[in-house]
Structures are given as structure tokens and as C-alpha cells.
Design a protein around this motif. Structure first.
Motif, mmCIF file in Angstrom:
data_model
loop_
_atom_site.group_PDB
_atom_site.id
_atom_site.type_symbol
_atom_site.label_atom_id
_atom_site.label_comp_id
_atom_site.label_asym_id
_atom_site.label_seq_id
_atom_site.Cartn_x
_atom_site.Cartn_y
_atom_site.Cartn_z
ATOM 1 N N ALA A 1 9.834 11.451 -1.311
ATOM 2 C CA ALA A 1 10.445 12.345 -0.336
ATOM 3 C C ALA A 1 11.300 13.412 -1.029
ATOM 4 N N VAL A 2 12.020 13.024 -2.093
ATOM 5 C CA VAL A 2 12.857 13.991 -2.810
ATOM 6 C C VAL A 2 11.976 15.019 -3.535
ATOM 7 N N LEU A 3 10.852 14.540 -4.103
ATOM 8 C CA LEU A 3 9.931 15.471 -4.769
ATOM 9 C C LEU A 3 9.327 16.452 -3.765
ATOM 10 N N ASN A 4 8.976 15.944 -2.577
ATOM 11 C CA ASN A 4 8.459 16.836 -1.532
ATOM 12 C C ASN A 4 9.502 17.892 -1.178
ATOM 13 N N LEU A 5 10.769 17.449 -1.114
ATOM 14 C CA LEU A 5 11.854 18.368 -0.776
ATOM 15 C C LEU A 5 11.974 19.472 -1.832
ATOM 16 N N VAL A 6 11.885 19.073 -3.112
ATOM 17 C CA VAL A 6 11.986 20.050 -4.199
ATOM 18 C C VAL A 6 10.889 21.111 -4.062
ATOM 19 N N ARG A 7 9.678 20.650 -3.767
ATOM 20 C CA ARG A 7 8.579 21.616 -3.602
ATOM 21 C C ARG A 7 8.766 22.469 -2.367
ATOM 22 N N ARG B 1 0.833 -1.211 0.000
ATOM 23 C CA ARG B 1 0.000 0.000 0.000
ATOM 24 C C ARG B 1 0.865 1.256 0.000
ATOM 25 N N ALA B 2 1.979 1.202 0.759
ATOM 26 C CA ALA B 2 2.873 2.358 0.818
ATOM 27 C C ALA B 2 3.547 2.589 -0.529
ATOM 28 N N LEU B 3 3.930 1.501 -1.195
ATOM 29 C CA LEU B 3 4.541 1.627 -2.520
ATOM 30 C C LEU B 3 3.587 2.313 -3.488
ATOM 31 N N ILE B 4 2.316 1.893 -3.436
ATOM 32 C CA ILE B 4 1.315 2.466 -4.340
ATOM 33 C C ILE B 4 1.075 3.937 -4.005
ATOM 34 N N ALA B 5 1.032 4.225 -2.695
ATOM 35 C CA ALA B 5 0.741 5.600 -2.276
ATOM 36 C C ALA B 5 1.870 6.562 -2.639
ATOM 37 N N SER B 6 3.108 6.047 -2.704
ATOM 38 C CA SER B 6 4.228 6.954 -2.955
ATOM 39 C C SER B 6 4.402 7.269 -4.431
ATOM 40 N N LEU B 7 3.554 6.662 -5.246
ATOM 41 C CA LEU B 7 3.683 6.828 -6.684
ATOM 42 C C LEU B 7 2.876 8.034 -7.167
ATOM 43 N N ASP C 1 -3.134 14.612 -5.863
ATOM 44 C CA ASP C 1 -3.399 15.954 -5.345
ATOM 45 C C ASP C 1 -2.075 16.694 -5.182
ATOM 46 N N ARG C 2 -1.933 17.805 -5.929
ATOM 47 C CA ARG C 2 -0.650 18.509 -5.915
ATOM 48 C C ARG C 2 -0.483 19.402 -4.699
ATOM 49 N N THR C 3 -1.567 19.606 -3.966
ATOM 50 C CA THR C 3 -1.445 20.505 -2.829
ATOM 51 C C THR C 3 -0.917 19.771 -1.596
ATOM 52 N N ARG C 4 -0.954 18.440 -1.636
ATOM 53 C CA ARG C 4 -0.508 17.687 -0.458
ATOM 54 C C ARG C 4 0.809 16.998 -0.732
ATOM 55 N N PRO C 5 1.633 16.829 0.312
ATOM 56 C CA PRO C 5 2.919 16.161 0.096
ATOM 57 C C PRO C 5 2.718 14.704 -0.300
ATOM 58 N N LEU C 6 3.626 14.201 -1.124
ATOM 59 C CA LEU C 6 3.565 12.804 -1.539
ATOM 60 C C LEU C 6 3.909 11.910 -0.362
ATOM 61 N N ALA C 7 3.237 10.783 -0.304
ATOM 62 C CA ALA C 7 3.572 9.827 0.750
ATOM 63 C C ALA C 7 4.893 9.163 0.404
ATOM 64 N N GLY C 8 5.689 8.901 1.407
ATOM 65 C CA GLY C 8 6.915 8.139 1.190
ATOM 66 C C GLY C 8 6.933 7.022 2.207
ATOM 67 N N SER D 1 15.196 9.689 -11.210
ATOM 68 C CA SER D 1 14.991 8.501 -12.039
ATOM 69 C C SER D 1 15.892 7.335 -11.648
ATOM 70 N N SER D 2 16.936 7.569 -10.831
ATOM 71 C CA SER D 2 17.682 6.393 -10.387
ATOM 72 C C SER D 2 17.353 6.038 -8.938
ATOM 73 N N LEU D 3 16.258 6.596 -8.431
ATOM 74 C CA LEU D 3 15.869 6.303 -7.046
ATOM 75 C C LEU D 3 14.652 5.383 -7.010
ATOM 76 N N ASP D 4 14.494 4.678 -5.903
ATOM 77 C CA ASP D 4 13.297 3.872 -5.707
ATOM 78 C C ASP D 4 12.081 4.771 -5.563
ATOM 79 N N VAL D 5 10.914 4.237 -5.948
ATOM 80 C CA VAL D 5 9.680 5.023 -5.842
ATOM 81 C C VAL D 5 9.458 5.495 -4.412
ATOM 82 N N SER D 6 9.802 4.629 -3.443
ATOM 83 C CA SER D 6 9.554 4.962 -2.040
ATOM 84 C C SER D 6 10.378 6.174 -1.602
ATOM 85 N N VAL D 7 11.527 6.386 -2.252
ATOM 86 C CA VAL D 7 12.413 7.495 -1.905
ATOM 87 C C VAL D 7 12.096 8.714 -2.762
ATOM 88 N N GLN D 8 11.632 8.433 -4.002
ATOM 89 C CA GLN D 8 11.334 9.501 -4.942
ATOM 90 C C GLN D 8 10.369 10.517 -4.345
#
Lengths: 601, 225
Positions: free
Chosen positions: B154-160, A532-538, A544-551, B145-152
Motif C-alpha cells: 500500500a505504501v509503494l502504491n502511494l509513492v507511485r 494468498r494475500a501475503l504472496i500477492a502483496s510481495l 507488473d509495474r503498470t498495476r497497483p500492488l495488492a495489499g 523496510s520496517s513495515l510488514d509486507v502486507s502494508v508495504q
């Protein structure tokens, strides 16, 4: 830098140690004996008193050889240092100087490298004056161009690195880039080269002295002793052979040690292999319908590290199973284990590993080669850059099926057409670098189709490609599976790609399967917190661009640091006491779905 | 910053063909296109790493973050020294600490070597190093693009976060439109060296005007069901 102590390495180290001891102790112990003039014993051959004979003043030659060690080695060291310092300076100039001056420096190095070393040494020695100083400068001058070229080549590879570009953008001056970024990263090969150059300098200096260009009496080094003894070689050969042997022994010693060090630098550590774990007992009945049937697959590396632990997996004909997980989850090693490609010193054990109903261990290379097709992430690495694409494909049919060249070639062109490579005739006659990334990946897939694959393993085949090309390759894989009915194991870190292409998804974490479910249930039905976390972080096109992405906070544990409980527990929001101590098994969770989690099942 | 009529040629090959593009203050411009579309050449021209014709106005102290965090950090330098490289201020130590905090890394990372860090952590170090040069524009070339999705994520959040906290204008390059859509205020689409479409993110993603943009959108992988 661990050195593997093979015979030659030990010999080299012992000889170099002996030489060092000789250089220190020789003149102290035998100094007087070497200088003692004995008019009654001039120009003698070997005897009990003088094992190597005496010279024209009746001095003992064995003592003189032993004493000459210090001078010979000191001269060699001086010559090597002069050569190395001059060479490294000359070699680094092009990366410090402005463009035009840099080109001049490069040209100078090129010209010097083209010049014969001995000639350069003799020329310098004659100009600098006869004697030890001239010889040292001469040999130094002969060594310098080689060092300059090596430094220049190594520096050029580092100069292209991204961290050098970054430093340039930050306005770091060239000198600092050289001292902080370039030199530390090329120091190792340069130091290794130094040991070998030392052996060369020793021989070179002996040669100079032997030619009369080096050390002049009353000083003496090994080369001088050889020069003095050479005129008597037909009468009393031992007087010349003694110093010759010393020169040869020292030269061999330094070269052996240099080789051993260079090889140690190129090799990664190999720890002593441990007892492999006992293979698990043959489990339940094999699945008769599956092309690939894996039970309890474990990959072990020395040091108690298990990147894949007790993995079970089946793939049916015409089915595409996606294996998904973060880097380090063991998914690529699983593929390697199935294909028999786990690198040394890894060990593979399994309860069952059947391909087409037979244990892979019983399949011949030929059978495995035609039944299994593997597609890797980097198509450029999978194709030999020196061979034409068509020839490489044809080889499969020639080697595995004994087809004739013409027949194999015809089939290669046919298969290239089958993977929709435009103008397959022309492409077959081209080299891999003439094809784009997507075309290369098509060629690799075509290569897999040269046999009659029952299983296709695709390990991150689209990760190096653009989304647009990725889409084409995914379509192609689907098409190939539909046509050939092959079972396919598709490995990716991108759960969206897996979800789009595959029929069934297997999620791996820290070497184990944590969830298995039909791909069309990923979006709604994923149960394991990790999935679920993998899917959510994608990020998707409707995120929603206003909220931070889940990691996912934290990192996956290294294979040798997995505790007794659920490996995901430290990163899991649902984790309880039980999760950290007791590992959940993969259990059924609704139809065609299995989950390994205490909290959701 | 504004790029006017920028052209980059390598021999006979035109990598970037007469591109005009504005990066508004405090905004992230997402640059998308397939490999060979010229987006990386454009970025390298803006950074002064490749020769070009045309003009780039108002781009002072441009810094870049590279795609591969394993190749972009000097393996023989401690993280603290790497981050300190571009810092002009007198008190380097406290500045390094501030920058590491800005990219959400603990201060003790400064004493470690890159090999001891994960890919995501390394990419943060690379971002901190770039910020140390007090950039007027940050160019991020495929940094996830060379990072895992799970880490990506967090990096995107950082950029914003950096855009919001520092008002730092950025050129964010990626071949994945979903990633660009998430971080960028303006999206520019490149194809075969030319700029084929540019506009506010929601407009380009929601009502693409060019066929190639539509093809890119269709290629974004998504879950079924």
C-alpha cells in the motif's frame, strides 16, 4: 504514571503530605506559642511542659520547630525552583545557540559541574549578602549545574531523533524545535529530578543556616534552630536533636518520594495477574520422529490477552520449518515460549511441549542450553559488547559442558571457521562492534553450534541484514542444518525468504496457525486467503509495474480483540456470515497441507 | 535536479565517492546498494543533513521520509500538529485535511497520537508531513523496510500515486531491488561509495551491466515452484 505503593513509597508520600500540612497549619496553630517569651523558663531541657526544652528567651522549642517548617520548606522550594530554572535554561542553550556560542555554553556547564556544590553555594551566599536571600540563591546556584548537565544530556539524545531532523528540514526555527520537540520529550525525568533536588535543597539550606550563612534572627528556620541549640548539645541534647530530626525527616521524605516516582516512570504497567487458564488435557500420542513436538501451546497475558492460542507444531530432524506472519501474529512469542523466554507477566500453558522426546519443563538449564540454539534478529543485542567474540563463544562450552578454557577457545575458533567467518583466529580476539552485521550474525550462529543443538530457532535472523548478506546467511543456515541434522524453526515476516529457505511453511494469524504446507507449493498451491494475500502483496522481479500492488486492507486484530469466528474474516474477500461466528479448525487439504478456512476446504 | 561530483567524508572514511547523478523532473530515482554502500549518506547530503563537497543543483525544499516510522514522529505531538509543521499556507486545518487525504488517511487521524497508529499509518503521516513542506524533491530512505509486507504494498502504491498526481521527483532508497524496480523509473546502483551503474529501470534490471548489480538481482528472494 502508575506508582507502585511499596513501603518506602508510602512512607515518602506520607512524610511529604505531613510536611505540606505542617507548612500550612504550623504558624497558625503554634505561632503564638513560638513567640511567647517566658523569663522564668530560659534555657531549660526537656520537661512535660516543654518536650524539646526552651531557648535563651524561654520560648518553647517544639512550637518553634513546628512553626519553622513553613519557612524552611518555602526556602527549599524557592532554591530548587531557582536552581531548576537556571539549570534548564543553561542546559538548553547549546541546542538553541549557533555552534560557537553553544560550545561556550557547554564549556560553562562542564566547569560548573566540576566545581564543588557547597563551595559554589557559600560563595554565592557571601556575595549576595548574609541572610535567607543569600542562602536561597547560594543553594539555587549549587543545584543549577546538575540540572544543566541532565538537561543537556537528555536534550542531546532527543536532538538526534529523526523527528527533529524532519522539523529542521521543514524550516521550523530552533526555538520552536526546543519548545515543541525537545522539552516535552525530556520533561518527565526533569520533573522527577525536581523532587529529589527539593530534599537536597532542604538539607543544604539547613546546612547554610547552621554555618551561620543562612537565616538570621529574629527569623528562624530548622537550620537556625539547630545552630542555636548546638552549643548546648552536651547539656541538653534534645534542643538540637529536635530540629535535626525535622530536617532529616523532611529530607528523607522527599528523596523517598522522588525515588518512587522515578522508578514508576521507568516501569511499565503491570496489571494484577489473573488465574491462568487450565492446561489442555494431554492429547494424542506424541510424534516419535519429531525433535520439536508442540501441542496446544497458549501464551496468556493478564487482561485476557492471548497472543498465541492453541498452537500445534512439529519439526523433524534436518527439517527447516518456516513460521510466517505479520508483526503481532504471535510468531516470536511462540519461539520465546519454546525456549522458556516469555517475559513476565506472560503465562505459558501447553498440552505437550517436547524437545527431543522430553518435556522441556523437565530439562535442566544445561540440557536446554546445549540442545537448543537461538538466533535473534539483532546480533548486536545478542552479543555482549564488552566481551571479545571468542570469549563469549567459549563460555558456552565452559558453562554447559565443563570444558577447559583452552579447549573451549579452540572449539570457538573452530566454530567461527565453520560459519565461514574469514580469519577466525583474529575475529575471535575482536569485540562485536568491530564486526559487520553479517559477521555478527555468523558469530551468533557459531555460538549456537558450540553445543550440539538438536533444535535451532532463528527469529528474523536476516531482517536487519541486506539482501546480499541475507542470502549468505540463509545458505549458511541450510549448510548447518545439513551438517548437524538439527531441526530448525525459522521465523520471518517475509514469505519469500521463508519460501526460499524452508521445507515446510506454517502461516500464523492472530495467534493461530491458519495454514501449513510444503514450501515448494507456496507459489501455486497456497489455499488460505491470508497466505494468498501475503504472496500477492510481495513485489517480485516480474511483477507488473503498470498495476497497483495488492495489499491486505485493514489490520490484524489485537490479541484481546479476537472474536469467536475466523480472525481474518474482517479482512477477507471470501468471508461469509459463518466466518464471523464460527471458527474453522485446521483440516487436511490435499497431501501434506492443512488449512483453517470454511470457504476453501 | 542534478548532483555533481558529490563526496561525503567522515574523518578518514569516504562514504560517498565522487557521485554524479541526475533526478529528472517528475521521475522516481531508485537508489540501491547494501548497507555501507553510501546510499543513505548521499541522501542525507542532498537533504543538507551532512556536510559534503561537490554541488547539488536545482534541489529546492528537499524533504525526507525516514526508515523507522516509530522514531520519526514526535510521540508527544498529535498527528495534525505534526503534519502542520511545515505548512506555510494560512488555512492550516484544511491543508492538513487535504494532505491526510492525499496519503489516504481519514481526517479524524489528525486528533490522534502516533502511538495509536499502526506502522503503515505512521509512515503515511511522515509522508504527509514531508509533503506539507511543499517539496521540490522527496527523499525516501528505506521507508518500507520496517513495515510488514502486507502494508508495504500500500505504501509503494502511494509513492507511485504521488509521482503521478503531483509530478513530484523522488529519490527512493532501498536495499531490495524488487521494491525499487516496482516504484522507480531510473535505477542507480551504489557500491562502496561509488555509483557503479545507473539507467532506466527495465534496462538495469533486465540487462545488468555491472557484476554487483547481478549479485543484487540474484539475492532477491523468490518463491520456488
Amino acid at each position: 504514571m502508575p506508582v507502585r505503593w511499596s513501603g518506602p513509597a508510602v512512607a515518602g508520600a506520607v512524610i511529604v503530605a505531613l510536611m505540606a500540612a505542617l507548612a500550612v497549619a504550623g504558624p497558625i496553630v503554634w505561632g503564638d506559642a513560638a513567640e511567647r517569651i517566658d523569663a522564668g523558663a530560659i534555657l531549660q531541657g526537656a520537661s512535660a511542659e516543654h518536650p524539646l526544652g526552651t531557648d535563651n528567651l524561654g520560648r518553647d522549642l517544639l512550637a518553634r520547630v513546628l512553626v519553622a517548617g513553613r519557612f524552611s520548606l518555602a526556602l527549599a522550594l524557592a532554591a530548587t525552583l531557582i536552581g531548576a530554572v537556571a539549570g534548564i535554561l543553561l542546559g538548553t542553550l547549546p541546542s538553541v545557540l549557533p555552534r560557537r556560542a553553544a560550545r561556550l555554553a557547554t564549556g560553562t556547564v562542564n566547569a560548573l559541574v566540576a566545581f564543588p556544590g557547597l563551595l559554589l553555594a557559600m560563595f554565592t551566599a557571601v556575595v549576595a549578602g548574609l541572610g535567607a536571600r543569600g542562602a536561597v540563591l547560594g543553594i539555587g546556584a549549587a543545584i543549577a549545574p546538575g540540572f544543566a548537565r541532565l538537561t543537556q544530556t537528555l536534550a542531546a539524545t532527543v536532538a538526534g531523533a529523526d523527528y527533529v531532523s524532519a522539523a529542521r528540514m521543514l524550516g521550523v526555527p530552533r526555538r520552536r524545535i526546543l519548545s515543541r520537540h525537545v522539552l516535552p520529550n525530556i520533561a518527565e525525568p526533569l520533573i522527577l529530578n525536581l523532587t529529589q533536588a527539593l530534599g537536597g535543597a532542604l538539607l543544604g539550606l539547613a546546612g547554610m543556616s547552621f554555618l551561620g550563612l543562612g537565616v538570621q534572627p529574629p527569623s528562624f528556620d530548622w537550620g537556625r534552630l539547630l545552630f542555636d541549640g548546638f552549643s548546648r548539645i552536651y547539656v541538653t541534647p534534645e534542643v538540637a536533636l529536635g530540629p535535626a530530626a525535622a530536617v532529616a525527616l523532611a529530607g528523607i521524605g522527599f528523596n523517598l518520594l522522588g525515588d518512587a516516582l522515578a522508578r514508576a516512570a521507568a516501569r511499565t504497567t503491570v496489571r494484577k495477574a489473573e488465574e491462568p487458564p487450565a492446561p489442555p488435557a494431554e492429547p494424542d500420542e506424541p510424534d516419535p520422529g519429531a525433535v520439536l513436538d508442540v501441542r496446544d501451546l497458549t501464551v496468556t497475558f493478564p487482561g485476557g490477552s492471548n497472543p498465541v492460542r492453541g498452537l500445534s507444531l512439529t519439526v523433524a530432524p534436518g527439517e527447516v520449518v518456516g513460521l510466517v506472519g505479520e508483526s503481532g501474529s504471535g510468531k516470536s512469542l511462540t519461539a520465546a515460549a519454546i525456549g522458556g523466554l516469555v517475559p513476565y507477566p506472560g503465562k505459558v500453558t501447553y498440552g505437550r511441549l517436547h524437545l527431543g522426546g522430553r518435556d522441556v519443563a523437565t530439562l535442566s538449564d544445561k540440557e536446554l542450553g546445549t540442545a537448543l540454539a537461538m538466533v535473534f534478529q539483532d546480533p548486536l543485542a545478542a552479543l555482549n559488547p564488552a566481551l571479545k567474540v571468542g570469549g563469549q563463544l567459549a563460555e558456552v562450552a565452559v558453562v554447559h559442558e565443563g570444558a577447559s578454557r583452552a579447549e573451549a577457545r579452540r572449539r570457538a575458533v573452530d566454530r567461527l571457521g565453520q560459519v565461514h567467518l574469514p580469519e577466525p583466529e583474529r575475529r575471535a580476539a575482536q569485540h562485536p562492534h568491530e564486526l559487520s552485521g553479517g559477521m555478527r550474525q555468523r558469530a551468533v550462529i557459531a555460538m549456537g553450534l558450540m553445543g550440539t543443538p538438536r533444535l535451532i530457532i532463528a527469529d528474523e535472523p536476516t531482517t536487519a541484514l541486506d539482501v546480499t548478506v541475507q542470502r549468505q546467511i540463509l545458505r549458511l543456515l541450510r549448510e548447518v542444518v545439513a551438517e548437524t541434522g538439527a531441526a530448525t524453526l525459522f521465523i520471518s515476516h517475509d514469505i519469500a525468504v521463508v519460501g526460499q529457505l524452508c521445507d515446510r511453511v506454517v502461516v500464523m494469524y492472530a495467534g493461530r496457525v491458519v495454514e501449513e504446507l510444503p514450501a515448494d507449493r507456496l507459489a501455486e498451491g497456497a489455499a488460505h486467503p491470508y497466505t494468498r494475500a501475503l504472496i500477492a502483496s510481495l513485489p517480485g522481479l516480474d511483477t507488473d509495474r503498470t498495476r497497483p500492488l495488492a495489499g491486505i486492507p485493514g489490520t490484524q486484530p489485537a490479541p484481546d480483540q479476537v472474536g469467536p469466528g475466523c480472525a481474518f474474516a474482517p479482512r477477507c474477500s471470501l468471508a461469509t456470515e459463518r466466518c464471523t461466528t464460527e471458527r474453522p479448525e485446521l483440516d487436511a487439504h490435499g497431501p501434506r497441507q492443512r488449512v483453517a478456512c470454511w470457504e476453501v476446504s | 535536479m542534478i548532483i555533481k561530483n558529490l563526496t561525503v567524508r567522515f574523518g578518514d572514511f569516504t562514504a560517498v565517492d565522487d557521485v554524479t547523478l541526475e533526478v529528472p523532473d517528475g521521475q522516481v530515482v531508485g537508489l540501491v546498494g547494501e548497507s555501507g554502500s553510501g546510499k543513505s549518506s548521499l541522501a542525507r547530503a542532498v537533504c543538507g543533513l551532512v556536510p559534503y563537497t561537490g554541488s547539488i543543483e536545482g534541489a529546492r525544499r528537499v524533504q525526507m521520509v525516514f526508515q523507522d516510522p516509530y522514531a520519526s514522529l514526535n510521540p508527544r505531538m498529535r498527528v495534525g500538529d505534526t503534519v502542520a509543521e511545515g505548512i506555510r499556507a494560512r488555512d492550516r486545518d484544511s491543508e492538513v485535511k487535504r494532505l491526510l487525504e492525499l496519503v489516504r488517511l481519514p481526517a479524524e487521524v489528525a486528533g490522534r497520537y502516533p502511538r495509536e497508529l499502526s506502522g503503515g499509518q505512521r509512515q503515511r503521516v511522515a509522508i504527509a508531513r514531508a509533503l506539507g513542506g511543499d517539496p521540490g524533491l522527496l527523499v525516501a530512505d528505506e521507508i518500507t523496510s520496517s513495515l510488514d509486507v502486507s502494508v508495504q504494498g500500500a505504501v509503494l502504491n502511494l509513492v507511485r500515486g504521488l509521482r503521478d498526481e503531483l509530478g513530484l521527483p523522488m529519490v527512493f532508497i532501498s536495499h531490495n531491488l524488487a521494491v525499487v524496480r516496482y516504484v522507480a523509473d531510473v535505477v542507480a546502483v551504489m557500491h562502496q561509495g561509488r555509483l557503479v551503474e545507473a539507467g532506466p529501470t527495465e534496462q538495469v534490471v533486465g540487462e545488468p551491466a555491472h557484476d554487483y548489480t547481478r549479485a543484487l538481482l540474484a539475492a532477491v528472494p523468490r518463491l520456488r515452484g
